[in-house]
Enzyme design. Structure first.
Site, PDB file in Angstrom:
ATOM      1  N   CYS A 278       0.838  -1.195   0.000  1.00 40.02           N
ATOM      2  CA  CYS A 278       0.000   0.000   0.000  1.00 40.02           C
ATOM      3  C   CYS A 278       0.876   1.249   0.000  1.00 40.02           C
ATOM      4  N   HIS A 279       0.254   2.392  -0.288  1.00 41.10           N
ATOM      5  CA  HIS A 279       1.003   3.648  -0.409  1.00 41.10           C
ATOM      6  C   HIS A 279       1.782   4.055   0.822  1.00 41.10           C
ATOM      7  N   THR A 280       1.228   3.736   1.990  1.00 39.41           N
ATOM      8  CA  THR A 280       1.902   4.176   3.209  1.00 39.41           C
ATOM      9  C   THR A 280       3.232   3.442   3.401  1.00 39.41           C
TER      10      THR A 280
ATOM     11  N   HIS B 146       1.204  -3.508   6.174  1.00 39.64           N
ATOM     12  CA  HIS B 146       0.060  -3.333   7.088  1.00 39.64           C
ATOM     13  C   HIS B 146      -1.231  -3.856   6.480  1.00 39.64           C
ATOM     14  N   GLU B 147      -1.140  -4.667   5.403  1.00 38.29           N
ATOM     15  CA  GLU B 147      -2.364  -5.116   4.724  1.00 38.29           C
ATOM     16  C   GLU B 147      -2.314  -6.638   4.566  1.00 38.29           C
TER      17      GLU B 147
ATOM     18  N   CYS C 176      -9.705  -1.924  21.231  1.00 44.85           N
ATOM     19  CA  CYS C 176      -9.579  -2.538  22.563  1.00 44.85           C
ATOM     20  C   CYS C 176     -10.931  -2.675  23.263  1.00 44.85           C
TER      21      CYS C 176
ATOM     22  N   CYS D 151     -10.906   1.642  25.951  1.00 48.30           N
ATOM     23  CA  CYS D 151     -10.378   3.012  26.095  1.00 48.30           C
ATOM     24  C   CYS D 151     -11.522   4.009  25.889  1.00 48.30           C
TER      25      CYS D 151
ATOM     26  N   CYS E 148     -12.787   4.035  22.220  1.00 42.13           N
ATOM     27  CA  CYS E 148     -13.637   2.888  21.859  1.00 42.13           C
ATOM     28  C   CYS E 148     -14.998   2.991  22.550  1.00 42.13           C
TER      29      CYS E 148
ATOM     30  N   CYS F 187      -8.823   4.023  18.408  1.00 43.50           N
ATOM     31  CA  CYS F 187      -8.481   3.422  19.707  1.00 43.50           C
ATOM     32  C   CYS F 187      -7.133   3.960  20.182  1.00 43.50           C
TER      33      CYS F 187
ATOM     34  N   ARG G 263      -1.479   3.313  21.204  1.00 36.25           N
ATOM     35  CA  ARG G 263      -1.148   4.311  20.187  1.00 36.25           C
ATOM     36  C   ARG G 263       0.311   4.764  20.248  1.00 36.25           C
TER      37      ARG G 263
ATOM     38  N   CYS H 296      -6.599  -2.961   4.613  1.00 32.50           N
ATOM     39  CA  CYS H 296      -6.462  -1.511   4.443  1.00 32.50           C
ATOM     40  C   CYS H 296      -7.397  -0.981   3.353  1.00 32.50           C
TER      41      CYS H 296
ATOM     42  N   ARG I  89      -3.607  -3.037  -7.152  1.00 36.08           N
ATOM     43  CA  ARG I  89      -3.000  -3.620  -5.964  1.00 36.08           C
ATOM     44  C   ARG I  89      -2.074  -4.765  -6.340  1.00 36.08           C
TER      45      ARG I  89
HETATM   46  P1  NAD Z   1      -3.284   5.396  -6.182  1.00 35.11           P
HETATM   47  O1  NAD Z   1      -1.981   6.005  -6.542  1.00 35.11           O
HETATM   48  O2  NAD Z   1      -3.567   3.980  -6.555  1.00 35.11           O
HETATM   49  O3  NAD Z   1      -4.443   6.287  -6.806  1.00 35.11           O
HETATM   50  C1  NAD Z   1      -4.431   7.679  -6.881  1.00 35.11           C
HETATM   51  C2  NAD Z   1      -5.204   8.093  -8.142  1.00 35.11           C
HETATM   52  O4  NAD Z   1      -5.360   9.506  -8.102  1.00 35.11           O
HETATM   53  C3  NAD Z   1      -4.475   7.738  -9.442  1.00 35.11           C
HETATM   54  O5  NAD Z   1      -5.347   7.042 -10.309  1.00 35.11           O
HETATM   55  C4  NAD Z   1      -4.089   9.102 -10.011  1.00 35.11           C
HETATM   56  O6  NAD Z   1      -4.106   9.126 -11.429  1.00 35.11           O
HETATM   57  C5  NAD Z   1      -5.165  10.002  -9.416  1.00 35.11           C
HETATM   58  N1  NAD Z   1      -4.800  11.410  -9.300  1.00 35.11           N
HETATM   59  C6  NAD Z   1      -3.610  11.932  -8.931  1.00 35.11           C
HETATM   60  N2  NAD Z   1      -3.647  13.276  -8.950  1.00 35.11           N
HETATM   61  C7  NAD Z   1      -4.904  13.617  -9.326  1.00 35.11           C
HETATM   62  C8  NAD Z   1      -5.566  14.863  -9.537  1.00 35.11           C
HETATM   63  N3  NAD Z   1      -4.937  16.020  -9.353  1.00 35.11           N
HETATM   64  N4  NAD Z   1      -6.858  14.847  -9.911  1.00 35.11           N
HETATM   65  C9  NAD Z   1      -7.498  13.666 -10.104  1.00 35.11           C
HETATM   66  N5  NAD Z   1      -6.916  12.457  -9.936  1.00 35.11           N
HETATM   67  C10 NAD Z   1      -5.644  12.434  -9.551  1.00 35.11           C
HETATM   68  O7  NAD Z   1      -3.466   5.568  -4.602  1.00 35.11           O
HETATM   69  P2  NAD Z   1      -4.460   4.794  -3.610  1.00 35.11           P
HETATM   70  O8  NAD Z   1      -3.876   3.496  -3.187  1.00 35.11           O
HETATM   71  O9  NAD Z   1      -5.821   4.785  -4.192  1.00 35.11           O
HETATM   72  O10 NAD Z   1      -4.405   5.762  -2.328  1.00 35.11           O
HETATM   73  C11 NAD Z   1      -4.964   7.061  -2.398  1.00 35.11           C
HETATM   74  C12 NAD Z   1      -4.668   7.839  -1.128  1.00 35.11           C
HETATM   75  O11 NAD Z   1      -5.366   7.288  -0.023  1.00 35.11           O
HETATM   76  C13 NAD Z   1      -3.195   7.857  -0.702  1.00 35.11           C
HETATM   77  O12 NAD Z   1      -2.880   9.185  -0.298  1.00 35.11           O
HETATM   78  C14 NAD Z   1      -3.168   6.912   0.475  1.00 35.11           C
HETATM   79  O13 NAD Z   1      -2.099   7.175   1.342  1.00 35.11           O
HETATM   80  C15 NAD Z   1      -4.507   7.217   1.096  1.00 35.11           C
HETATM   81  N6  NAD Z   1      -5.018   6.234   2.084  1.00 35.11           N
HETATM   82  C16 NAD Z   1      -5.623   6.724   3.194  1.00 35.11           C
HETATM   83  C17 NAD Z   1      -6.159   5.877   4.161  1.00 35.11           C
HETATM   84  C18 NAD Z   1      -6.884   6.409   5.366  1.00 35.11           C
HETATM   85  O14 NAD Z   1      -7.168   5.646   6.281  1.00 35.11           O
HETATM   86  N7  NAD Z   1      -7.210   7.700   5.417  1.00 35.11           N
HETATM   87  C19 NAD Z   1      -6.029   4.478   4.007  1.00 35.11           C
HETATM   88  C20 NAD Z   1      -5.433   4.002   2.830  1.00 35.11           C
HETATM   89  C21 NAD Z   1      -4.917   4.882   1.880  1.00 35.11           C
HETATM   90  C1  022 Z   2      -2.944   3.375   5.379  1.00 36.12           C
HETATM   91  N1  022 Z   2      -2.914   4.713   5.521  1.00 36.12           N
HETATM   92  C2  022 Z   2      -2.593   5.253   4.334  1.00 36.12           C
HETATM   93  C3  022 Z   2      -2.446   4.240   3.459  1.00 36.12           C
HETATM   94  N2  022 Z   2      -2.659   3.085   4.121  1.00 36.12           N
HETATM   95  C4  022 Z   2      -3.153   5.391   6.702  1.00 36.12           C
HETATM   96  C5  022 Z   2      -2.174   6.200   7.238  1.00 36.12           C
HETATM   97  C6  022 Z   2      -2.429   6.913   8.403  1.00 36.12           C
HETATM   98  C7  022 Z   2      -3.656   6.809   9.033  1.00 36.12           C
HETATM   99  C8  022 Z   2      -4.622   5.968   8.514  1.00 36.12           C
HETATM  100  C9  022 Z   2      -4.372   5.262   7.333  1.00 36.12           C
HETATM  101  C10 022 Z   2      -3.935   7.567  10.190  1.00 36.12           C
HETATM  102  C11 022 Z   2      -4.927   8.519  10.310  1.00 36.12           C
HETATM  103  C12 022 Z   2      -4.862   9.042  11.583  1.00 36.12           C
HETATM  104  C13 022 Z   2      -3.844   8.398  12.244  1.00 36.12           C
HETATM  105  N3  022 Z   2      -3.245   7.504  11.385  1.00 36.12           N
HETATM  106  C14 022 Z   2      -3.468   8.645  13.649  1.00 36.12           C
HETATM  107  C15 022 Z   2      -4.238   7.728  14.525  1.00 36.12           C
HETATM  108  C16 022 Z   2      -4.115   8.105  16.000  1.00 36.12           C
HETATM  109  O1  022 Z   2      -3.310   8.950  16.322  1.00 36.12           O
HETATM  110  O2  022 Z   2      -4.889   7.537  16.780  1.00 36.12           O
HETATM  111  C17 022 Z   2      -2.179   6.684  11.717  1.00 36.12           C
HETATM  112  C18 022 Z   2      -2.382   5.342  12.049  1.00 36.12           C
HETATM  113  C19 022 Z   2      -1.292   4.504  12.389  1.00 36.12           C
HETATM  114  C20 022 Z   2      -0.001   5.016  12.407  1.00 36.12           C
HETATM  115  C21 022 Z   2       0.201   6.348  12.065  1.00 36.12           C
HETATM  116  C22 022 Z   2      -0.881   7.163  11.723  1.00 36.12           C
HETATM  117  C23 022 Z   2       1.144   4.139  12.790  1.00 36.12           C
HETATM  118  O3  022 Z   2       0.949   3.037  13.250  1.00 36.12           O
HETATM  119  N4  022 Z   2       2.380   4.553  12.606  1.00 36.12           N
HETATM  120  C24 022 Z   2      -3.758   4.740  12.049  1.00 36.12           C
HETATM  121 ZN    ZN Z   3      -2.712   1.144   3.465  1.00 37.51          ZN
END
Ligand code: NAD
Ligand code: 022
Ligand code: ZN
Length: 375
Positions: free
Chosen positions: A40-42, A62-63, A92, A95, A98, A106, A110, A169, A370
């Site tokens: 995954c991206h992270t 993480h996936e 948990c 907390c 939760c 949770c 952390r 994820c 993926r």
């Molecule tokens: P990805 O690279 O597979 O997809 C991103 C898409 O966005 C691509 O298709 C790309 O062409 C498009 N894109 C880029 N710039 C753009 C723009 N300006 N306008 C329109 N489209 C655009 O990435 P992904 O795996 O789908 O992840 C996306 C994001 O989600 C990442 O930042 C990732 O870290 C985040 N994420 C967050 C969480 C969370 O819990 N909040 C969990 C997982 C992933």
């Molecule tokens: C997963 N992410 C992006 C792609 N795949 C992702 C990254 C960060 C978070 C969630 C998903 C995230 C959002 C908010 C937080 N995190 C903070 C949570 C908190 O403070 O309670 C986050 C998480 C884990 C970690 C860091 C940031 C870590 O384990 N290092 C959920």
């Molecule tokens: Zn992820």
């Protein structure tokens, strides 16, 4: 014991596949044989060195999905042989967070999780006596790993590991953003920015809950077919519309007598702060909600005119789709097994552990949705 792992020794360097040592589970901990893990991206964000909180040397990932092979003292909810999905957001159930039922964040473990350590402040991984850090409490880039009991969801045993690892994820994040965070209702209009591994899951979540209009926005035309495959009804490439994106999207989503336009729900799945602003401003006045899913670069800031909020648009974010992992993840596995959601077509590449760096190359090149490593 000796385990095989892809080790992140240094930022900016490829992972090194090697044998490392893993200690058994302590109080409240569980050892899992990892059967499959997504990339995954992270993981890439941390490996690249762009993550200011990245710790090295460490075992990323993480996936995952796997099987319990040993439980430590005091573990009550899991036993050897159980099938599990690791949770980087634990649950948990004790907390204040939760118990609040208002958040999935949770707090039980952390601080140590962020430091790459188990809750007792030590690591189970080492190489020739030197500590290797855990990552997001999960470290699934090893064929065995140790996690706290509260960071494991027990799932049904007939579900294939090489598919359900993605529920650890991407799938849960995308679908959860729709179901838990936005709580989208049938008939809604929605715009999804970024049709990658997260955005496509948002789209199938919107289809699942019965949204009427699902607009996908991506710079890459190859994503049109991908979006349609999972329920997208309209595609917009910002490079091709020849006018300002936000007014175009507002016009496209005009419905009803007032003809105001704007979507009921928008989702940023890019991590780009300019896109996050566009997503907010493409919401319907009075009630539109924009959900930030994408993780922006360190130090990035978002902006908009406060008028956008004063006139009723709502800006929200979500971590792991707002899912309470031990409760929600087994249900999502059921949805997959019952055919309510799809995973298989999104897994574009399956690799052996030795080929894991190829998974990062495919991600950089935008060639994969993926990649999954099967042990
Ligand atoms: P990805 O690279 O597979 O997809 C991103 C898409 O966005 C691509 O298709 C790309 O062409 C498009 N894109 C880029 N710039 C753009 C723009 N300006 N306008 C329109 N489209 C655009 O990435 P992904 O795996 O789908 O992840 C996306 C994001 O989600 C990442 O930042 C990732 O870290 C985040 N994420 C967050 C969480 C969370 O819990 N909040 C969990 C997982 C992933
Ligand atoms: C997963 N992410 C992006 C792609 N795949 C992702 C990254 C960060 C978070 C969630 C998903 C995230 C959002 C908010 C937080 N995190 C903070 C949570 C908190 O403070 O309670 C986050 C998480 C884990 C970690 C860091 C940031 C870590 O384990 N290092 C959920
Ligand atoms: Zn992820």
């Amino acid at each position: 014991m000796d385990v095989r792992a892809a080790v992140a020794f240094e930022a900016g360097k490829p992972l090194e596949i090697t044998t490392v040592q893993l200690d058994g589970p302590k109080e409240g901990e569980v050892m899992v044989e990892v059967k499959a893990t997504g990339i995954c991206h992270t993981d890439e964000f941390t490996l690249s060195g762009a993550d200011p909180e990245g710790i090295f040397p460490s075992i990323l990932g993480h996936e995952g999905a796997g099987v319990v092979v040993e439980v430590g003292p005091g573990v009550t909810s899991l036993k050897t042989g159980d099938h599990v999905i690791p949770l980087y957001t634990p649950e948990c159930r004790q907390c204040p967070s939760c118990l609040s039922q208002k958040t999935n964040l949770c707090t039980a473990i952390r601080s140590t999780q962020g430091q790459g350590l188990m809750p007792d402040g030590t690591s189970r991984f080492s190489l020739n006596g030197e500590r290797l850090h855990h990552y997001m409490g999960t470290s699934t880039f090893a064929n065995f790993t140790v996690l706290p009991e509260i960071a494991l969801a027990k799932v049904r045993e007939d579900a294939p590991f090489d598919k359900i690892c993605y529920i650890g994820c991407g799938v849960t994040t995308g679908i959860g953003a729709v179901v838990n965070t936005a709580k989208v209702e049938p008939g809604a209009t929605a715009i999804v920015f970024g049709l990658g591994g997260i955005g496509l899951n948002v789209i199938q979540g919107l289809r699942l809950v019965g949204a009427d209009m699902i607009v996908g926005v991506d710079l890459n035309n190859a994503k049109k077919e991908w979006g349609e495959r999972f329920g997208m009804t309209h595609f917009v490439n910002p490079k091709e519309i020849g006018e300002e994106l936000v007014p175009y999207l507002v016009d496209l989503t005009k419905r009803g007598a007032d003809q105001i336009g704007g979507a009921d729900y928008t989702f940023d799945c890019t991590g780009n702060v300019t896109v996050m602003r566009q997503a907010l401003e493409a919401c319907h006045r009075g009630w539109g909600q924009s959900i930030v899913i994408g993780v922006a670069p360190a130090g990035a800031e978002i902006s908009t005119r406060p008028f956008q909020l004063v006139t009723g648009r709502v800006w929200k974010g979500t971590a792991f789709g707002g899912a309470r992992g031990r409760t929600d993840v087994p249900r999502i596995v059921d949805w997959y097994m019952d055919g309510k959601i799809e995973i298989d077509p999104m897994i574009t590449h399956t690799l052996a552990l030795d080929e894991i760096n190829k998974g990062f190359d495919l991600m950089h090149a935008g060639q994969s949705i993926r990649s999954v490593v099967v042990y």
